[in-house]
Design a protein around this motif. Structure first.
Motif, PDB file in Angstrom:
ATOM      1  N   ARG A 120       0.789  -1.204  -0.084  1.00  0.00           N
ATOM      2  CA  ARG A 120      -0.021   0.071   0.101  1.00  0.00           C
ATOM      3  C   ARG A 120       0.669   1.246  -0.079  1.00  0.00           C
ATOM      4  N   PHE A 121       1.858   1.079   0.869  1.00  0.00           N
ATOM      5  CA  PHE A 121       2.710   2.320   1.021  1.00  0.00           C
ATOM      6  C   PHE A 121       3.484   2.483  -0.381  1.00  0.00           C
ATOM      7  N   LEU A 122       4.095   1.350  -1.042  1.00  0.00           N
ATOM      8  CA  LEU A 122       4.822   1.582  -2.066  1.00  0.00           C
ATOM      9  C   LEU A 122       3.999   2.030  -3.371  1.00  0.00           C
ATOM     10  N   ASN A 123       2.805   1.567  -3.416  1.00  0.00           N
ATOM     11  CA  ASN A 123       1.840   2.184  -4.312  1.00  0.00           C
ATOM     12  C   ASN A 123       1.743   3.986  -4.412  1.00  0.00           C
ATOM     13  N   GLU A 124       1.715   4.333  -2.930  1.00  0.00           N
ATOM     14  CA  GLU A 124       1.596   5.794  -2.492  1.00  0.00           C
ATOM     15  C   GLU A 124       2.905   6.409  -3.321  1.00  0.00           C
ATOM     16  N   LYS A 150       3.616   9.077  -6.556  1.00  0.00           N
ATOM     17  CA  LYS A 150       4.439  10.584  -6.157  1.00  0.00           C
ATOM     18  C   LYS A 150       5.802  10.420  -6.961  1.00  0.00           C
ATOM     19  N   ASN A 151       5.681   9.341  -7.812  1.00  0.00           N
ATOM     20  CA  ASN A 151       6.942   9.164  -8.758  1.00  0.00           C
ATOM     21  C   ASN A 151       8.251   9.179  -8.036  1.00  0.00           C
ATOM     22  N   ILE A 152       8.158   8.789  -6.974  1.00  0.00           N
ATOM     23  CA  ILE A 152       9.658   8.231  -5.976  1.00  0.00           C
ATOM     24  C   ILE A 152       9.980   6.855  -6.583  1.00  0.00           C
ATOM     25  N   MET A 153      11.023   6.812  -7.070  1.00  0.00           N
ATOM     26  CA  MET A 153      11.760   5.596  -7.701  1.00  0.00           C
ATOM     27  C   MET A 153      12.187   4.549  -6.823  1.00  0.00           C
ATOM     28  N   LYS A 171      22.186  -3.257  -2.719  1.00  0.00           N
ATOM     29  CA  LYS A 171      22.855  -3.177  -1.472  1.00  0.00           C
ATOM     30  C   LYS A 171      23.453  -1.446  -1.687  1.00  0.00           C
ATOM     31  N   GLY A 172      23.409  -0.443  -0.761  1.00  0.00           N
ATOM     32  CA  GLY A 172      23.915   0.960  -0.933  1.00  0.00           C
ATOM     33  C   GLY A 172      23.017   1.653  -1.607  1.00  0.00           C
ATOM     34  N   ILE A 173      21.874   1.314  -1.933  1.00  0.00           N
ATOM     35  CA  ILE A 173      20.894   1.982  -2.893  1.00  0.00           C
ATOM     36  C   ILE A 173      19.249   1.887  -2.095  1.00  0.00           C
ATOM     37  N   GLY A 174      18.919   0.814  -1.793  1.00  0.00           N
ATOM     38  CA  GLY A 174      17.622   0.319  -1.481  1.00  0.00           C
ATOM     39  C   GLY A 174      16.593  -0.410  -2.533  1.00  0.00           C
ATOM     40  N   TYR A 175      15.413  -0.234  -2.131  1.00  0.00           N
ATOM     41  CA  TYR A 175      14.421  -0.856  -3.276  1.00  0.00           C
ATOM     42  C   TYR A 175      14.051  -0.118  -4.358  1.00  0.00           C
ATOM     43  N   ASP A 176      14.028  -0.716  -5.437  1.00  0.00           N
ATOM     44  CA  ASP A 176      13.315   0.057  -6.554  1.00  0.00           C
ATOM     45  C   ASP A 176      11.761  -0.114  -6.370  1.00  0.00           C
ATOM     46  N   VAL A 177      11.135   0.997  -6.294  1.00  0.00           N
ATOM     47  CA  VAL A 177       9.667   0.916  -5.903  1.00  0.00           C
ATOM     48  C   VAL A 177       8.844   0.023  -6.959  1.00  0.00           C
ATOM     49  N   SER A 178       8.792   0.423  -8.306  1.00  0.00           N
ATOM     50  CA  SER A 178       8.014  -0.343  -9.090  1.00  0.00           C
ATOM     51  C   SER A 178       8.190  -1.869  -8.942  1.00  0.00           C
ATOM     52  N   TYR A 179       9.642  -2.164  -8.752  1.00  0.00           N
ATOM     53  CA  TYR A 179      10.017  -3.646  -8.784  1.00  0.00           C
ATOM     54  C   TYR A 179       9.491  -4.222  -7.856  1.00  0.00           C
ATOM     55  N   LEU A 180       9.622  -3.334  -6.436  1.00  0.00           N
ATOM     56  CA  LEU A 180       8.963  -4.211  -5.391  1.00  0.00           C
ATOM     57  C   LEU A 180       7.570  -4.528  -5.306  1.00  0.00           C
ATOM     58  N   ILE A 181       6.911  -3.402  -5.804  1.00  0.00           N
ATOM     59  CA  ILE A 181       5.404  -3.509  -5.827  1.00  0.00           C
ATOM     60  C   ILE A 181       5.134  -4.898  -6.753  1.00  0.00           C
ATOM     61  N   GLU A 182       5.868  -4.845  -8.125  1.00  0.00           N
ATOM     62  CA  GLU A 182       5.549  -6.302  -8.778  1.00  0.00           C
ATOM     63  C   GLU A 182       5.748  -7.624  -8.209  1.00  0.00           C
ATOM     64  N   LYS A 183       6.873  -7.419  -7.319  1.00  0.00           N
ATOM     65  CA  LYS A 183       7.513  -8.613  -6.640  1.00  0.00           C
ATOM     66  C   LYS A 183       6.348  -9.063  -5.443  1.00  0.00           C
ATOM     67  N   ILE A 184       5.962  -7.754  -4.687  1.00  0.00           N
ATOM     68  CA  ILE A 184       4.860  -8.064  -3.551  1.00  0.00           C
ATOM     69  C   ILE A 184       3.562  -8.506  -4.253  1.00  0.00           C
ATOM     70  N   ARG A 185       3.110  -8.233  -5.322  1.00  0.00           N
ATOM     71  CA  ARG A 185       1.783  -8.471  -5.964  1.00  0.00           C
ATOM     72  C   ARG A 185       2.007  -9.982  -6.408  1.00  0.00           C
ATOM     73  N   GLN A 186       3.212 -10.268  -6.745  1.00  0.00           N
ATOM     74  CA  GLN A 186       3.432 -11.837  -7.287  1.00  0.00           C
ATOM     75  C   GLN A 186       3.187 -12.643  -5.974  1.00  0.00           C
ATOM     76  N   ILE A 187       3.673 -12.208  -4.901  1.00  0.00           N
ATOM     77  CA  ILE A 187       3.993 -13.031  -3.866  1.00  0.00           C
ATOM     78  C   ILE A 187       2.402 -13.341  -3.038  1.00  0.00           C
ATOM     79  N   LEU A 188       1.722 -12.052  -2.944  1.00  0.00           N
ATOM     80  CA  LEU A 188       0.343 -12.218  -2.467  1.00  0.00           C
ATOM     81  C   LEU A 188      -0.628 -12.727  -3.745  1.00  0.00           C
ATOM     82  N   LYS A 189      -0.208 -13.210  -4.878  1.00  0.00           N
ATOM     83  CA  LYS A 189      -1.101 -13.489  -5.840  1.00  0.00           C
ATOM     84  C   LYS A 189      -1.881 -12.480  -6.414  1.00  0.00           C
ATOM     85  N   LEU A 190      -1.306 -11.391  -6.111  1.00  0.00           N
ATOM     86  CA  LEU A 190      -2.520 -10.349  -6.584  1.00  0.00           C
ATOM     87  C   LEU A 190      -2.021  -9.915  -8.056  1.00  0.00           C
ATOM     88  N   ASP A 191      -1.406 -10.685  -8.715  1.00  0.00           N
ATOM     89  CA  ASP A 191      -0.858 -10.491  -9.978  1.00  0.00           C
ATOM     90  C   ASP A 191      -1.875 -10.996 -11.156  1.00  0.00           C
TER      91      ASP A 191
END
Lengths: 206, 206
Positions: free
Chosen positions: A19-23, A27-30, A61-81
């Motif tokens: 939910r927060f990643l979607n927010e 806001k175009n935060i990458m 490492k050193g960067i963090g998580y790519d927002v849209s990639y993580l969204i995609e992954k979590i959606r897969q995990i939750l089977k929301l894809d």
DNA sequence: TAGATTGTTAATCGATTAACAATC
DNA sequence: TAGATTGTTAATCGATTAACAATC
């Protein structure tokens, strides 16, 4: 990596991350760090990293998580894809309210059928859906491929509805009725009871 | 004995015990064992005994628990032996639905005021209550001695409403909006978000 | 390179469960 | 008394957090 069993606590946090990643995406935060996430969600950053690491290495490492990639992954995990069809029994106030969240649920999950045992209710329309009598449940659920059921009937009816859901091959149930319902072990039940929630809040008053 | 801190998990189970005990009382069942309770509520009997033992010795060895005595005790623990006034902000479908639980909550907790920011909503009547505009909140909450607030507004408004609740001296908040709200440490917040609940259910589909 | 942040291991903390003496 | 069941301690289990090497 799905070999070990994932705890319920972890699974419950994933939708909150999502939910927060979607927010952020809106806001175009990458990019986001576990630090940021933890701060906004009141969670320990180590916990967030660990939660995600159960399912793969999603960060840099050193960067963090790519927002849209993580969204995609979590959606897969939750089977929301995939599209997941939901049915609801109990077209009272609460049932109506939940149906109106349909738009909110985006594409992933959708309430596609509503049933009610009261003869007067059948035929009523709620947000594009027509309330159906209970005896149509089996056929409709099979036809539409419904996998999740929501119970918003009075407590005394809840077990009965649960039984019918099980009979129809429903795999998971979200129960809003204030009663513990019993189902076979392969059916997942979550309880979402407003009254117990409110009563436990009272404990924390001074 | 209230010297040690009671875990949240324990507090969340107490209303569930209470609910079932009330069912027993209605059936004129006088006594119940932790065994019985555990079976009906899908909990370990030892856990139930331990939960109750945090607060006192309510049972009789060899006999079990007296149903009405235990009801009385749990109500005291949860502070449900007094009247607790609740206010709700957001007179949409969900807000209306919750107001209709008023009768269900018996005497202990009661929604005594409803507010909405939309000018059109104020004046509408819900189940004996009249929806009030936001600017009347402070005065009404003070006058009625409201201690708990319920938020059923859209996500973007939730933090704003929470701030106003805090401003009014509300001690605990039940938030139905799908967003994490921030409040001072002495205000208790519980989240009751239907969408995250439903999404975590999807994980358990095969 | 220097700073930041991950993924992961080890340490800590807390919650659940088993076991049993006490006793109704 | 014998059987049942509590309250509680100890054992187990699991979840959270701290710490840090790896590395972007």
């Amino acid at each position: 990596m799905k070999t070990q069993k994932i705890s319920e606590a972890v699974v419950r946090r994933l939708p909150i991350y999502l939910r927060f990643l979607n927010e952020l995406a809106m806001k175009n935060i990458m990019t986001v760090s576990s630090q940021d996430l933890g701060q906004k969600l009141d969670l320990n950053p180590a916990q967030i990293r660990k939660d995600l690491a159960y399912f793969g290495e999603f960060g840099k490492k050193g960067i963090g998580y790519d927002v849209s990639y993580l969204i995609e992954k979590i959606r897969q995990i939750l089977k929301l894809d995939r599209h997941i069809q939901v049915a609801l029994v109990g077209a009272g106030n609460l049932g109506r309210a939940l149906c109106n969240y349909n738009t909110y649920l985006r594409n992933d999950m959708k309430i596609v059928a509503v049933f009610d045992a009261m003869p007067g209710k059948a035929g009523e329309s709620i947000n594009n859906l027509t309330v159906q009598p209970m005896h149509e449940m089996k056929q409709t659920i099979t036809k539409l491929g419904v996998r999740i059921g929501i119970i918003t009937v009075p407590a005394v009816e809840a077990q009965n509805v649960a039984n019918q859901f099980v009979e129809c091959g429903i795999e998971a149930i979200l129960n809003f009725a204030p009663v513990i319902i019993k189902v076979p072990a392969d059916v997942r039940v979550h309880h979402a009871d407003f009254t117990t929630e409110l009563q436990s809040l009272a404990y924390y008053l001074d």
